[in-house]
Design an enzyme around this catalytic site. Sequence first.
Site, PDB file in Angstrom:
ATOM      1  N   CYS A  92      10.406   9.185  10.079  1.00 33.01           N
ATOM      2  CA  CYS A  92       9.777   7.611  10.308  1.00 33.01           C
ATOM      3  C   CYS A  92       8.382   7.549  10.928  1.00 33.01           C
ATOM      4  CB  CYS A  92      11.158   7.129  11.506  1.00 33.01           C
ATOM      5  SG  CYS A  92      10.953   8.189  13.061  1.00 33.01           S
ATOM      6  N   ARG A 118       6.482  -0.706   5.103  1.00 31.97           N
ATOM      7  CA  ARG A 118       5.625   0.287   5.670  1.00 31.97           C
ATOM      8  C   ARG A 118       5.652   1.636   4.655  1.00 31.97           C
ATOM      9  NH1 ARG A 118       6.598   1.657  11.711  1.00 31.97           N
ATOM     10  NH2 ARG A 118       4.567   2.827  11.267  1.00 31.97           N
TER      11      ARG A 118
END
Length: 280
Positions: free
Chosen positions: A235, A177
């Site tokens: 995050c 990611r």
Amino acid sequence: MEAIIDATELADDLTGPNPPVLLDVRWQLTPPGTPPFDGRAAYAAGHLPGAVYVHLDGELASPPGGNGRHPLPDLAVFGAAMRRAGVSAGRPVVVYDGGQGWAAARAWWLLRWTGHPDVRVLDGGLPSWTGALSADVTEPAEGDFEPAPGAGQLLDADGAAALARSGVLFDARAGERYRGEVEPIDRVGGHIPGAVSAPTTENVGPDGRFLPAAELRDRFKGLGASEGAEVGVYCGSGVSGAHEVLALAVAGVPAALYVGSWSEWSADPSRPVAVGPDPQ
């Protein structure tokens, strides 16, 4: 103050003169289109005796919106939830979840950020507990905790961007990611320019417990968190990032959290996005 506690020490503390308040914060990230994880049902099926269930989405975050998927909770809502659970300033708190540690870390971070002096996470979560479980609903006496946010532990988008240039900004998501190879949830893949990939899953062993403090210190130092460096974490939505802040605390490294994280950053097309393994 130590940030984590193992199950043996917790069992001893629960029989001591000032036993900790226990918060059960079981939660799981569910992909879009799938039924959400039912933490209340998991709690009802069995929990640490005396624990009170806390709902991450409803009590540890505000509704999703422009500030991300898990924005900071309304402090009145958060404070009421903590008092309902029996949290008081003069009594220790131990938080646990189903073993991943992310949700427990979110509760730990919020309590520390809002001024609670003694809160720890059960290392390894519920699977590490070898004692009996209870199906009884705990109704503790009302606590007296009043949230009072502190300075220096919280980043906004501009602060995160600046820290990526002046200090160390860790991206706690999975490497793919960060690199922008996949993005299952947010508008676009990639990372904040200058951020360093540091998946929080690499801070724990196969049993879900944190690596020894010395190993964590070496890991973060190798990623740029040298002594005296200003450190921040983000995050996807401020949950797994809290777990990395907890890992840094175990290592003795203070760090701030960008709660809006990638879900907030990537929602604004004007903000720059970097892809690939290079921070820049």
